[in-house]
Design an enzyme around this catalytic site. Structure first.
Site, mmCIF file in Angstrom:
data_model
loop_
_atom_site.group_PDB
_atom_site.id
_atom_site.type_symbol
_atom_site.label_atom_id
_atom_site.label_comp_id
_atom_site.label_asym_id
_atom_site.label_seq_id
_atom_site.Cartn_x
_atom_site.Cartn_y
_atom_site.Cartn_z
ATOM 1 N N HIS A 127 0.825 -1.392 0.078
ATOM 2 C CA HIS A 127 -0.086 0.129 0.098
ATOM 3 C C HIS A 127 0.923 1.174 0.040
ATOM 4 O O HIS A 127 0.522 2.346 -0.879
ATOM 5 C CB HIS A 127 -0.892 0.093 1.115
ATOM 6 N N ARG A 186 -3.147 -10.677 3.673
ATOM 7 C CA ARG A 186 -3.687 -12.091 4.309
ATOM 8 C C ARG A 186 -2.308 -12.919 4.687
ATOM 9 O O ARG A 186 -2.517 -13.910 5.223
ATOM 10 C CB ARG A 186 -4.458 -12.783 3.332
#
Ligand code: PAF
Length: 284
Positions: A37, A187
């Site tokens: 990100h 994840r």
């Protein structure tokens, strides 16, 4: 850094920013922010005057039995990371702010949503396309930044923006990898230490495909067979798909030609992992 919880607040902030003549880059996220990100934020900051990040775990893109409830939501940590990385505004709405009533309007991108992950996550891309359409309408950015790691998401969003004439540019940024090659993902934190070590088998299978293509192999089935052989080295990895498709249409390719997406998905224990590479077969 402005933190907006409501649509009215973020709209007012963007309106003021635009009135000052500034361009707006937008990074939509579900939080649990990581270096992937951050790379999107950096790309947005390099290409736009101001950066808006949204943090919203979108319920409509999770299927029954998926990880919506357990999806990590470290909001304070995420806000601190945004602040450290020079984000100008964060839009962090509640579910009721985004979906105040029964949602009756959905964006379905046919064909591109259907193969690959679409076969294993029915409704997922309808949820992604719908929330992105809403977020694009709310934020009104000039450019939105997505990671290549989610290749099918990128293809779906690009097609939606083109088909619906949405007035923004989609910028695709390279997948960020751990030093051992594992694609960075929120994840990955679900993996046990052993699964974390085993997970590198996915990028090793992709590296094998790149090597084969480099040395002249064009037959998709031969390449995917070799990739499955590599993946078979970790018996705990349950393959969902190993596919070679056209990078834009996501249609199956029997032979490697043009811009080709080579994509893998599967499960290690209860964690679903995906990864891909794009190869330009015209130049390789
Ligand atoms: O990639 C994600 O994190 C999500 O799918 C997105 C684009 C933020 C939509 O909820």
């Amino acid at each position: 850094m402005q933190v907006a919880k409501t649509i009215a607040e973020i709209r007012a902030w963007v309106r003021r920013t635009r009135a000052a003549g500034k361009t707006v880059g937008f990074v939509p996220t579900m939080g649990a922010l990581h270096v992937g990100h951050v790379s999107l934020v950096q790309a947005a900051a390099a290409q736009c005057d101001c950066v808006v990040v949204s943090i919203f775990v979108n319920p409509t893109q999770f299927g029954p039995g998926e990880d919506f409830e357990k999806y990590p939501r470290p909001l304070e940590k995420d806000l601190a990371l945004c602040e450290q990385n020079g984000v100008d505004a964060v839009f962090a709405p509640s579910s009721s702010e985004m979906y105040p009533r029964e949602n009756l309007t959905w964006v379905t991108v046919q064909k591109v949503s259907e193969p690959l992950c679409g076969r294993f996550r029915p409704g997922h891309f309808r949820g992604v396309a719908t929330v992105c359409a809403k977020l694009f309408n709310i934020v009104g950015a000039d450019r939105a930044f997505f990671g290549q790691k989610d290749a099918q998401q990128v293809a779906v969003i690009q097609r939606m923006v083109a088909d619906l004439n949405m007035p923004l540019e989609i910028v695709v940024c390279p997948t960020v990898r751990e030093p051992d090659g594992l694609a960075v993902s929120s994840r990955n934190q679900y993996l046990s230490p052993q699964e974390r070590r085993e997970a590198t088998v996915i990028c090793r299978s992709l590296q094998r495909s790149a090597e084969l293509i480099r040395t002249g192999e064009k037959d998709a089935a031969r390449i995917t067979d070799q990739m499955r052989e590599v993946l078979g080295q970790v018996s705990a990895f349950q393959v969902e798909y190993v596919s070679i498709v056209d990078a834009a249409s996501l249609e199956d390719l029997p032979r490697v030609q043009g811009r080709v997406l080579i994509a893998v998905a599967g499960r290690l224990g209860s964690t679903r992992l995906i990864d891909n590479i794009v190869v330009d077969a015209a130049t390789k």
